[in-house]
Design a protein around this motif. Structure first.
Motif, short mmCIF file in Angstrom:
data_model
loop_
_atom_site.label_atom_id
_atom_site.label_comp_id
_atom_site.label_asym_id
_atom_site.label_seq_id
_atom_site.Cartn_x
_atom_site.Cartn_y
_atom_site.Cartn_z
N ASP A 100 2.45 -6.88 -7.04
CA ASP A 100 3.50 -6.06 -6.46
C ASP A 100 3.05 -5.63 -5.06
N SER A 101 3.98 -5.57 -4.13
CA SER A 101 3.66 -5.30 -2.73
C SER A 101 2.88 -4.00 -2.53
N LEU A 102 3.21 -2.96 -3.28
CA LEU A 102 2.54 -1.67 -3.09
C LEU A 102 1.17 -1.61 -3.76
N GLU A 103 0.86 -2.59 -4.58
CA GLU A 103 -0.50 -2.77 -5.10
C GLU A 103 -1.30 -3.67 -4.16
N ALA A 104 -0.66 -4.73 -3.68
CA ALA A 104 -1.32 -5.69 -2.80
C ALA A 104 -1.78 -5.05 -1.50
N VAL A 105 -1.04 -4.06 -1.00
CA VAL A 105 -1.39 -3.43 0.28
C VAL A 105 -2.79 -2.83 0.24
N LYS A 106 -3.27 -2.47 -0.93
CA LYS A 106 -4.60 -1.88 -1.08
C LYS A 106 -5.71 -2.89 -0.75
N GLU A 107 -5.38 -4.18 -0.76
CA GLU A 107 -6.38 -5.22 -0.47
C GLU A 107 -6.46 -5.57 1.01
N ILE A 108 -5.61 -4.98 1.81
CA ILE A 108 -5.56 -5.28 3.24
C ILE A 108 -6.19 -4.11 4.01
N PRO A 109 -7.25 -4.37 4.75
CA PRO A 109 -7.86 -3.27 5.51
C PRO A 109 -6.93 -2.75 6.61
N ASP A 110 -7.00 -1.46 6.87
CA ASP A 110 -6.23 -0.87 7.97
C ASP A 110 -6.63 -1.52 9.29
N LYS A 111 -5.62 -1.67 10.17
CA LYS A 111 -5.81 -2.21 11.52
C LYS A 111 -6.46 -3.60 11.51
N SER A 112 -6.18 -4.39 10.49
CA SER A 112 -6.78 -5.73 10.39
C SER A 112 -5.81 -6.86 10.73
N LEU A 113 -4.51 -6.56 10.81
CA LEU A 113 -3.51 -7.61 11.03
C LEU A 113 -3.02 -7.63 12.46
N ASP A 114 -2.90 -8.84 13.00
CA ASP A 114 -2.28 -9.00 14.32
C ASP A 114 -0.77 -8.92 14.20
N PHE A 115 -0.25 -9.34 13.04
CA PHE A 115 1.20 -9.30 12.81
C PHE A 115 1.49 -9.28 11.32
N ILE A 116 2.68 -8.83 11.03
CA ILE A 116 3.22 -8.92 9.67
C ILE A 116 4.62 -9.50 9.79
N PHE A 117 4.95 -10.38 8.85
CA PHE A 117 6.32 -10.87 8.71
C PHE A 117 6.86 -10.25 7.44
N PHE A 118 7.78 -9.35 7.60
CA PHE A 118 8.31 -8.48 6.55
C PHE A 118 9.59 -9.12 6.00
N ASP A 119 9.51 -9.68 4.79
CA ASP A 119 10.67 -10.41 4.26
C ASP A 119 10.80 -10.25 2.75
N ALA A 120 10.54 -9.05 2.26
CA ALA A 120 10.61 -8.85 0.81
C ALA A 120 11.58 -7.75 0.41
N MET A 121 12.22 -7.13 1.37
CA MET A 121 13.05 -5.98 1.07
C MET A 121 14.29 -6.38 0.26
N MET A 122 14.63 -5.56 -0.71
CA MET A 122 15.83 -5.80 -1.51
C MET A 122 16.72 -4.58 -1.59
#
Length: 183
Positions: A100-122
């Motif tokens: 689940d997206s709100l569980e997966a976010v815990k595996e991503i370090p803060d300030k580690s991404l150059d970009f995000i492609f946000f395509d899961a909203m319902m």
């Protein structure tokens, strides 16, 4: 390859080389592979739980689902993603987080991404919660990009609310059905 992210590839490429990015909502993997094949990627996260869902995003929301995805379809989507990544000759750059997206976010370090492609909203609520959770994961100067911009009430307004909460005054740029802004 044409996919939901196609109109954003050029903008992502302005960030430079050896990028670390994330696609939230992988589905069949078309956008994931498009990014992988057309951008200089060091690491690309793909987040999807491949569970059945009802999508409520509409240009004019009415509280009724726009469409639904069954478990059978999700099994096919999951297979296609893993299969395409495996034979991309770049599988070592991809990390799929099947949660689940709100569980997966815990595996991503803060300030580690150059970009995000946000395509899961319902839904509007999901757009807000996910944008708020993933925003801190993007580096200063990075790009928050996404799809479904025509669903202003359910996508753009919740993201504007999150931007305001993070004191981000950068303009959201919308082109066709995609959007982006700098963090």
């Amino acid at each position: 390859m044409n996919s939901d992210v196609s109109d954003l590839i050029l903008a992502i490429n302005t960030l430079g080389d050896d990028l670390v990015g994330l696609e939230l909502g992988v589905a069949r993997g078309a956008s994931l592979i498009n990014i992988l094949n057309n951008c200089s990627i060091k690491k690309l996260y793909g987040v999807d739980n491949w569970k059945p869902f009802a999508d409520f995003l509409k240009r004019v929301p009415d509280g009724k689902p726009a469409y639904g995805i069954t478990m059978e379809t999700q099994e096919i989507n999951r297979f296609l993603t893993y299969h395409t990544v495996k034979y991309s000759n770049q599988a070592d750059k991809v990390k799929i987080i099947e949660k689940d997206s709100l569980e997966a976010v815990k595996e991503i370090p803060d300030k580690s991404l150059d970009f995000i492609f946000f395509d899961a909203m319902m839904t509007e609520k999901q757009s807000y919660e996910e944008a708020k959770a993933y925003y801190p994961k993007i580096k200063d100067g990075g790009l928050f990009t996404g799809h479904d911009a025509i669903c202003r009430e359910q996508v753009i307004k919740p993201i504007e609310k999150v931007k305001k909460e993070y004191n981000n005054t950068n303009k959201i740029i919308i082109y066709k059905d995609c959007f982006l802004f700098r963090v």
